[in-house]
Every structure is written in structure tokens, then in C-alpha cells.
Design an enzyme around this catalytic site. Structure first.
Site, mmCIF file in Angstrom:
data_model
loop_
_atom_site.group_PDB
_atom_site.id
_atom_site.type_symbol
_atom_site.label_atom_id
_atom_site.label_comp_id
_atom_site.label_asym_id
_atom_site.label_seq_id
_atom_site.Cartn_x
_atom_site.Cartn_y
_atom_site.Cartn_z
ATOM 1 N N TYR A 54 1.734 -27.120 3.772
ATOM 2 C CA TYR A 54 2.390 -25.917 3.272
ATOM 3 C C TYR A 54 3.592 -25.521 4.121
ATOM 4 O O TYR A 54 3.518 -25.419 5.345
ATOM 5 C CB TYR A 54 1.417 -24.708 3.226
ATOM 6 C CG TYR A 54 2.152 -23.429 2.934
ATOM 7 C CD1 TYR A 54 2.633 -23.160 1.648
ATOM 8 C CD2 TYR A 54 2.454 -22.521 3.946
ATOM 9 C CE1 TYR A 54 3.364 -22.022 1.383
ATOM 10 C CE2 TYR A 54 3.186 -21.372 3.688
ATOM 11 C CZ TYR A 54 3.634 -21.132 2.403
ATOM 12 O OH TYR A 54 4.375 -20.010 2.137
ATOM 13 N N ASN A 196 7.735 -16.029 9.690
ATOM 14 C CA ASN A 196 6.344 -15.564 9.705
ATOM 15 C C ASN A 196 6.093 -14.933 11.070
ATOM 16 O O ASN A 196 6.618 -15.385 12.095
ATOM 17 C CB ASN A 196 5.371 -16.715 9.515
ATOM 18 C CG ASN A 196 5.237 -17.150 8.060
ATOM 19 O OD1 ASN A 196 4.670 -18.186 7.786
ATOM 20 N ND2 ASN A 196 5.757 -16.369 7.128
ATOM 21 N N TYR A 278 -6.640 28.655 20.751
ATOM 22 C CA TYR A 278 -7.043 27.238 20.812
ATOM 23 C C TYR A 278 -5.933 26.330 21.350
ATOM 24 O O TYR A 278 -6.208 25.329 22.007
ATOM 25 C CB TYR A 278 -7.443 26.738 19.428
ATOM 26 C CG TYR A 278 -8.768 27.231 18.921
ATOM 27 C CD1 TYR A 278 -9.577 28.076 19.677
ATOM 28 C CD2 TYR A 278 -9.232 26.841 17.664
ATOM 29 C CE1 TYR A 278 -10.794 28.523 19.205
ATOM 30 C CE2 TYR A 278 -10.454 27.283 17.183
ATOM 31 C CZ TYR A 278 -11.228 28.131 17.942
ATOM 32 O OH TYR A 278 -12.425 28.568 17.466
ATOM 33 N N ARG A 281 -6.572 26.808 25.024
ATOM 34 C CA ARG A 281 -7.944 26.568 25.460
ATOM 35 C C ARG A 281 -8.412 25.153 25.141
ATOM 36 O O ARG A 281 -9.232 24.573 25.866
ATOM 37 C CB ARG A 281 -8.867 27.586 24.794
ATOM 38 C CG ARG A 281 -10.256 27.582 25.361
ATOM 39 C CD ARG A 281 -11.220 28.612 24.791
ATOM 40 N NE ARG A 281 -10.779 29.436 23.712
ATOM 41 C CZ ARG A 281 -11.570 29.835 22.709
ATOM 42 N NH1 ARG A 281 -12.829 29.401 22.663
ATOM 43 N NH2 ARG A 281 -11.122 30.626 21.770
ATOM 44 N N PHE A 327 -0.393 -14.078 9.983
ATOM 45 C CA PHE A 327 0.798 -13.226 9.901
ATOM 46 C C PHE A 327 0.502 -11.877 9.253
ATOM 47 O O PHE A 327 1.367 -11.010 9.177
ATOM 48 C CB PHE A 327 1.895 -13.920 9.093
ATOM 49 C CG PHE A 327 1.402 -14.533 7.801
ATOM 50 C CD1 PHE A 327 0.702 -13.803 6.878
ATOM 51 C CD2 PHE A 327 1.633 -15.873 7.516
ATOM 52 C CE1 PHE A 327 0.245 -14.349 5.692
ATOM 53 C CE2 PHE A 327 1.183 -16.451 6.336
ATOM 54 C CZ PHE A 327 0.487 -15.680 5.417
ATOM 55 N N GLU A 411 0.675 -13.566 -2.953
ATOM 56 C CA GLU A 411 0.539 -12.639 -1.833
ATOM 57 C C GLU A 411 0.129 -11.291 -2.417
ATOM 58 O O GLU A 411 0.926 -10.365 -2.551
ATOM 59 C CB GLU A 411 1.845 -12.604 -1.051
ATOM 60 C CG GLU A 411 2.114 -13.966 -0.408
ATOM 61 C CD GLU A 411 3.560 -14.226 -0.053
ATOM 62 O OE1 GLU A 411 4.353 -13.263 -0.008
ATOM 63 O OE2 GLU A 411 3.908 -15.407 0.180
#
Length: 493
Positions: A54, A196, A278, A281, A327, A411
């Protein structure tokens, strides 16, 4: 000074050192041998193997079933780089592109990618000689690697595309000629090895992580100044109450605030109020959770940048060429989305402390000016911080939740990690600005506590800050002061 690319683990700290100290790169002998051994193996493999491999003897993506003749293998790789150079949008900042080059060299140095030694060396030449490819922020799906941005990064190797050199954007061919560099002629597999990989995502991620670590420390320091200027209580930061909950970041934050405020006249004077809001704190809980997130994301990104992430992966010692999915950006897309949330929260709680400081509470004047009404004082910097924080909240929607199929369905699941990475970058920049605005307010409020003093550590920081950003007596243009405050924070360490 040189950083030698080798099998030794590349840490995030080391990357930061390479950047900040301006190191140049070179390949260790071990890396050279690995690269050459893999290329030799691949050449010999192609001589004797009849089955298609490939992307080496076939087309790409859904064209993987189309075989390519031996005489066209070099053109196949060049065509890949040209056709995939589809980056659009804003330019990637120069410091990120340089990180891309560094991380691509690191990835190719393991000897699993099949590239020529000369190709890796040319990437190093670009880095060392400050010839920076022009890359764009949009175009990657973060799955077959960062195809579009890495293609734009790779074009100048071939004498194509644009580069930034000596402050100018120039055709790569022109700069190569000036440098006496011949364009690289790609051999089989090399275009894939360059395109890639996750180096676009990783570069943004590593840069953002380095900044997040810095901003975490800055947030503690700014928060400590704000707490003292607000006449806050120190009890919520004592060791027992934080250790009983066990979270490392919380324990570390409480310890940092105690150390920063050690010796303060203000913090140890009797308090009329029983509790603080808050945003003061719960600094240990909120800043601490960000610290824990930063630590986790750092471990993941460090694994990523120490890996070959192109495809196919070549194993000379096993006589294997494996087409798989290393990848795919999912392993870092999720953490980068997580880091954006953590860094945004540092900004979120910072803006709330700013809001409390300008509220006319605890003997502080409204909007932190002596004559409110005639003066608006620090009214609108808080607006600006609120606006920035709101934008960051929108940017925190996780990009990794999305996937759009591509390449005719071959893909069919992508990470969108590139979008996670560029959003993270924006959140980091936003939080730096918000903390800079809080520091303006904290320093102003502290001046209204005189003659009482904060701790030696905070007073020294306040004094350094006042050399850059003055006390505001009467209304003035705030934008330059905010910019100076940002610059102070950026150089604070």
C-alpha cells in the site's frame, strides 16, 4: 548548541528547552544507521516482492487497489505531496511550524518509515537555517495523519510552495537556490512518510502543553495576589483539608498558595468574614484539577512524539511492512479537547476573581479607583475578560466528538484532532489574556491595602509588575496596559 536526535526519549521539558534556547538539530549515529537500514531493506523488499504494498506500489486511500509501475514510483510520491497540499485559512505560527519540523524528524529517525537519509537531513537544514515552510491551519481531518498541513510543510523540500526566510515570504525554489540546496527527489514511500503522521496536531499540542504548565504556575501566583488583595482567608489552603481529598493537583496548589503568601501581614490579620467566594476558596480544587489534567495530557503527548506515526510501518528486523492506522489522531485528540477545558477553567475562575475585586467589597473602592463615578476605573477590563472567557467556552466543544467520512468511505472515521489542536491553541492564548487582566486588578487592589504588606514573594512580584504597568489614578486608555500585562506574564519566568 545542538540537540542530537536519537532513540533517547524526547520529553516535553526537552522540547521546551530546544525552543527557548535556540538549539540546532543533528542526527545521532544510531539514528543515521536506523534510517539507512530501513531504506535499504525497503529497496530490497521491492526488488523481490510481487504482491502490492500500500502506498508504495499502489495508489492512496480508496485508490489502494490500483498498482503503480516501477518507473512511476517517484512521480507517485511527488504527486501525493502536490495534490494533498490543500491547506487553507490562517497561517500556522512560525514557532508551531518549527515544532512540526522537529517532531517530523524525530518520528522519521526511528527507522520504521523507509525515508532516505538525505530527506531527513533536508528537514533538519530547514529547521537549523530558519527556513520555515508556509503552512495553513485548516485542512486536516487528523486521521490519515495531518495530510494537508504536512503536505504544505513538505512542498519546499521539492522546491515547491512558499517559505518564510529572513522575515519575508518567498518561493521555496528561490530560497533553495540561494542556499545551494537541490530539491529532494522522493523515492518510494517517502511522500507517505512525510504526509502521514500527527506532527501538525502534536506540534500544537506540545506548544499548548508547555504554555499550559506555565499558565498553571502563573494562575497560582496571580490567584494568591488576588486572595490577599481581597482580604481572603488562608484556612482553605491548609494541608490537612486538602490532603484528606488525595488529589495531587489540589494538594500541590494549596501548598503553592501557602508558600506564596508566607509572611503576609494581610493574610494573617483577623478576618470579619467567615467564608470567601468559591473563586478564592476553591482555588486548590479548580487549579488543582487543571494541574492533574495537564499531567495526564503531558504523558499522552510524550508517548505520541516518541513514535513513528506514518503508514505503512516498516520493520526490517521482522521482515514486515504493515499497513495499519498509527496515523489516526484519536489518542491525542481526546486529551487535547480535555486540556482545552482545563485551561479554559483557569481563565473562567480568574475572571470571577476579577469580578469580585471590582465589586466595592471589603473596603475596596468600586471598580478599584479612588473617585468612582468620575472614573470608570477597572469596569471594562472585566467586560473584556468575560468576553474572552465566553469565547473559550465555545471553543471547548470537543472536536473529537465529530467524524466525517472521506476518501469514498475508505477513511470512514476520523479524529478531527487537528481542529482540537488549533482550538486548544486559541484557548491557551485567551487564558493568558484573562490572567493578565486579573493581575492588573489584583495589583491595583493590593495598592489600596497600604500600608499593609503582602508576603515578600508577592510584594517582589508586585514591584516588578509596577515597573511595567503603573497604578491607575484616573481613567486612561487600558488596551496598552493590558498588552503590557500580557507581556509581563509571558516573561514572568
Amino acid at each position: 548548541m545542538y540537540h542530537h536526535i536519537s532513540a533517547e526519549r524526547l520529553t516535553i521539558e526537552r522540547v521546551g528547552e530546544i525552543i527557548s534556547k535556540g538549539y540546532k538539530l543533528d542526527l545521532s549515529q544510531e539514528a543515521i544507521e536506523r534510517i539507512c537500514r530501513c531504506r535499504k531493506y525497503l529497496d530490497e523488499k521491492m526488488e523481490h516482492q510481487s504482491e502490492p504494498i500500500y502506498g508504495i506500489t499502489t495508489g492512496f486511500g480508496s485508490l489502494c487497489n490500483i498498482s503503480i509501475g516501477k518507473d512511476d514510483l517517484s512521480q507517485l510520491q511527488k504527486n501525493l505531496v502536490m495534490s494533498h497540499a490543500c491547506g487553507v485559512g490562517e497561517r500556522v505560527p512560525k514557532e508551531i511550524v518549527k515544532l512540526m519540523l522537529l517532531l517530523k524528524v524525530q518520528s522519521l529517525s526511528y527507522g520504521n518509515s523507509g525515508v532516505q537519509l538525505s530527506t531527513v537531513q533536508r528537514l533538519i537544514d530547514f529547521y537549523n537555517e530558519d527556513v520555515t515552510p508556509v503552512v495553513y491551519q485548516q485542512g486536516s481531518l487528523g486521521a490519515s495523519g495531518d495530510l494537508a498541513p504536512l503536505a504544505n510543510m513538505s512542498l519546499p523540500l521539492l522546491g515547491l510552495g512558499m517559505v518564510e526566510w529572513q522575515g519575508k515570504e518567498l518561493p521555496a525554489a528561490e530560497v533553495l537556490a540561494l542556499k545551494g540546496w537541490q530539491p529532494v527527489t522522493l523515492m518510494s514511500k517517502e511522500g507517505l512518510a512525510l504526509l502521514n503522521g500527527t506532527q501538525f496536531m502534536s506540534a500544537y499540542g506540545v506548544w499548548s502543553l508547555i504554555q499550559a504548565r506555565r499558565l498553571s504556575r502563573v494562575a497560582d501566583k496571580v490567584g494568591a495576589m488576588s486572595l490577599d488583595a481581597f482580604d481572603g482567608r488562608i484556612e482553605p489552603f491548609c494541608a490537612p483539608v486538602n490532603e484528606v481529598r488525595h488529589h495531587k493537583g489540589q494538594i500541590a496548589t494549596a501548598g503553592a498558595i501557602r508558600a506564596l503568601l508566607e509572611g503576609s501581614q494581610i493574610i494573617r490579620r483577623p478576618k470579619k468574614h467567615v467564608q470567601d467566594p468559591y473563586s478564592f476558596r476553591c482555588i486548590p480544587q479548580v487549579h488543582g484539577a487543571a494541574k492533574d489534567t495537564i499531567a495526564y495530557v503531558g504523558s499522552v503527548l510524550e508517548d505520541e512524539i516518541n513514535s513513528p506515526t506514518d503508514n505503512p510501518t516498516v520493520f526490517p528486523e521482522l521482515d514486515m511492512v504493515v499497513s495499519a492506522g498509527n496515523f489516526h489522531g484519536e489518542p491525542i485528540a481526546l486529551p487535547m479537547d480535555f486540556l482545552a477545558v482545563a485551561v479554559a477553567e483557569l481563565g473562567n475562575i480568574s475572571e470571577r476573581r476579577t469580578y469580585q475585586l471590582i465589586g466595592g467589597k471589603r473596603d475596596l473602592p468600586s471598580f478599584l479607583v479612588a473617585k468612582p463615578g468620575l472614573n470608570s476605573g477597572f469596569m471594562i477590563p472585566q467586560y473584556a475578560a468575560a468576553s474572552i472567557v465566553s469565547q473559550s467556552k465555545g471553543l471547548c466543544w470537543p472536536a473529537s466528538c465529530d467524524s466525517i467520512p472521506s476518501s469514498q468511505g475508505q477513511e470512514d472515521h476520523v479524529s478531527m484532532g487537528s481542529n482540537a489542536a488549533t482550538k486548544l491553541y486559541r484557548v491557551v492564548c485567551n487564558t493568558e489574556r484573562v490572567l493578565a487582566i486579573e493581575l492588573m486588578n489584583a495589583a491595583q487592589a493590593l495598592d489600596f491595602r497600604r500600608p499593609l504588606k503582602s508576603s515578600p514573594a508577592i510584594e517582589a512580584w508586585h514591584e516588578a509588575y509596577r515597573r511595567v504597568v503603573p497604578f491607575v489614578d484616573n481613567d486612561t486608555v487600558m488596551t496598552p496596559l493590558i498588552a503590557a500585562s500580557v507581556e509581563f506574564i509571558r516573561n514572568a519566568e
